[in-house]
Motif scaffolding. Sequence first.
Motif, PDB file in Angstrom:
ATOM      1  N   TRP A 100       1.110  -0.943  -0.110  1.00 57.26           N
ATOM      2  CA  TRP A 100       0.401   0.026   0.279  1.00 57.26           C
ATOM      3  C   TRP A 100       0.860   1.223   0.279  1.00 57.26           C
ATOM      4  O   TRP A 100       0.493   2.630  -0.734  1.00 57.26           O
ATOM      5  N   LEU A 101       1.875   1.065   1.098  1.00 61.87           N
ATOM      6  CA  LEU A 101       2.788   2.527   0.675  1.00 61.87           C
ATOM      7  C   LEU A 101       3.225   2.563  -0.198  1.00 61.87           C
ATOM      8  O   LEU A 101       3.707   3.603  -1.424  1.00 61.87           O
ATOM      9  N   ALA A 102       3.781   1.058  -1.004  1.00 56.02           N
ATOM     10  CA  ALA A 102       4.754   1.419  -2.771  1.00 56.02           C
ATOM     11  C   ALA A 102       3.539   2.210  -3.490  1.00 56.02           C
ATOM     12  O   ALA A 102       4.020   2.818  -4.872  1.00 56.02           O
ATOM     13  N   LEU A 103       2.536   1.451  -3.015  1.00 58.84           N
ATOM     14  CA  LEU A 103       1.509   2.583  -4.499  1.00 58.84           C
ATOM     15  C   LEU A 103       1.255   3.575  -3.847  1.00 58.84           C
ATOM     16  O   LEU A 103       0.931   4.892  -4.972  1.00 58.84           O
ATOM     17  N   GLY A 115      10.367  14.099   5.724  1.00 57.16           N
ATOM     18  CA  GLY A 115      10.143  14.460   4.272  1.00 57.16           C
ATOM     19  C   GLY A 115      10.733  14.348   3.268  1.00 57.16           C
ATOM     20  O   GLY A 115      10.519  14.782   2.456  1.00 57.16           O
ATOM     21  N   ALA A 116      11.847  13.310   3.577  1.00 56.21           N
ATOM     22  CA  ALA A 116      12.256  12.683   2.632  1.00 56.21           C
ATOM     23  C   ALA A 116      12.069  11.697   1.905  1.00 56.21           C
ATOM     24  O   ALA A 116      13.001  11.272   0.791  1.00 56.21           O
ATOM     25  N   LEU A 117      11.055  11.031   2.519  1.00 58.01           N
ATOM     26  CA  LEU A 117      10.667   9.648   1.852  1.00 58.01           C
ATOM     27  C   LEU A 117      10.454   9.469   0.129  1.00 58.01           C
ATOM     28  O   LEU A 117       9.547  10.161   0.054  1.00 58.01           O
ATOM     29  N   SER A 118      11.395   8.809  -0.137  1.00 61.29           N
ATOM     30  CA  SER A 118      10.653   8.417  -2.052  1.00 61.29           C
ATOM     31  C   SER A 118      11.167   6.576  -2.304  1.00 61.29           C
ATOM     32  O   SER A 118      11.230   6.234  -1.135  1.00 61.29           O
ATOM     33  N   ILE A 119       9.935   6.924  -3.449  1.00 60.53           N
ATOM     34  CA  ILE A 119       9.911   5.244  -3.836  1.00 60.53           C
ATOM     35  C   ILE A 119      10.927   4.516  -3.693  1.00 60.53           C
ATOM     36  O   ILE A 119      11.314   3.625  -3.472  1.00 60.53           O
ATOM     37  N   GLY A 120      12.241   5.298  -4.048  1.00 65.21           N
ATOM     38  CA  GLY A 120      13.873   4.450  -4.121  1.00 65.21           C
ATOM     39  C   GLY A 120      14.208   4.326  -2.976  1.00 65.21           C
ATOM     40  O   GLY A 120      14.775   3.166  -2.639  1.00 65.21           O
TER      41      GLY A 120
END
Length: 428
Positions: free
Chosen positions: A48-51, A115-120
Motif C-alpha cells: 500500500w505504501l509503495a502504491l 519529508g525525505a521518503l521517496s520510492i527509491g
Amino acid sequence: MPPDTMTSRFPRSSPYWPVVSHPLLRRVLPGLAVSALGDGMALVAVTWLALQLAPEGQRGTWTAVAVAAYTLPSAAGTIVFGRLLAGRSGAQLAGWDAVLRAGALAAIPAAHLAGALSIGLYVALLATSSLLHSWGSAGRFTLIAELLPERDHLPANAVLAILGQAATIVGPPLAGILTGATGAVWVIALDALTFAVLALTYRLAVPGGTRAEPTEAAPSRTAGFGVIRHHRALRGLLALTFGFFLLFGPFYVAMPVVVTEELHGSATNLGLYYTAFGAGSLLGGLATGYVRRWPLWPTTIGIVVGFGVAMLPLGLDVPVGLSLPAFALAGLLWAPYTSTSMALFQRSTTTARLPQALAAYSAVIVLAVPLGTMLGGPLTTGMGARHTLLLCAAATVVLGVVAAGLAGLRSRQRPDRGAAVGLWSGGG
C-alpha cells in the motif's frame, strides 16, 4: 478415569508441551508471536505504501519491486555475511536479523517525518531490512536444535509455523483497519516495533554464546552450500522443495483470473478462497506435532503428492462447493511441509553446521515462489488460467511420485537394511 484427571493430563500429554514449557523457549515465543503479527500486517502495508509513493503510471512496477525487496535480498545476504555469521548461536543469528529489521523499517517512518521518503529510498530500506532474513530463519530453527532433543524438533518447528499461519489470518485485516485510520507508513512503524520487541526478547531470554558444538575455523562464505552439496539427502530435499514452491508460484497469477473471469466472482470470492486455504493451513499446523513418530521422508514426499492431488479440482471445471473445500485441504497439507523439511535438516547435520546449511537452503528457496509467479504470467496468457492451475497441480503430483521413486531406489541400493530405514526415517 474421572474427567478432571484426563483434563489435568492433557496439556502434558500434548507433543507441544515440551516446547511451550521449556524455560527458555517459553520466554521467546511471545516475542516471536508479536513479530509474526507485525509481518502479517506488513503484507498489506508494504504494497500500500509503495502504491502511494510510486509515480503515476509506474505503480504496478514499483509495487512488485517493493515486494521483492522485502524478501529477495536475503539470498545475497547468505553469501555476503557467510564468513561473519558462521559459528554464531541460533539466538544471536535470529536476534541480529531482528535488530536489522527493526532499524531499517523504523527508518521508513523517520524519513517520512523528515519529508525525505521517496520510492527509491523506500525500496532501499526494505532491501536492507531483509539482508539477514535467511540467517534469522536459520537461527530460529538452530535454536530449537540447540535446546530440544530430536523427538521434539518437529512439534517445535510446527509451533513456529502456527504463529506465522495465525498471523497471516489476523495481520492483513488488522493492517487494513490501521492503514485506513493512520496510514500505511505507521503500520510499518508498528512492524518495526514488533521486531524491536523480538530482538530484546532474544537478548534477555536466551544466554549469549550458547552452542552445542564448536564450529570449524574460518569457514568460507559458501560453506552452507558445501554442506548441502556433500549430503545426498539434503540435495534431494533442496531440489524437492524448490520444485514444490516453484510450481505453487503460478497460483498467484492464475487463481485471481479463474475467480474473476471464469467464475465471474469478485474480490470477496477470491478472499474466500484465501481464507479457506489459511484456515486449512492453521489446522494443518496444529496437527503437525502429532505426526512426530511418522517417518519424515515419506511424510514430506507424501505432502507434495497430496497437495498436488488437492489442487487438481482448481484446474477442473467443478463447482465452487467442491473446489473451495479442496483448496482448504491443500492448505492443510501445505502447512506441515516446512516443519518436516526443517526437521530433516536438524537430523541430518551437526548443530555447528546447521545455521550455514539452513541459510543456504533459505537463500535458494526464497527464489522459488517469485520465479514461479513470473512463470505464471506467460503460462496464464498462453494456456489459460484454469489449464495453468491444472498443469501445476499435475506437475506437483509427478514431482512427488518421482521423489518417492528415487528415495525408494536409494533405499534398495543401501547395503544394509538399517541404512535404508535411516533414510526413510529422516537420517542421512
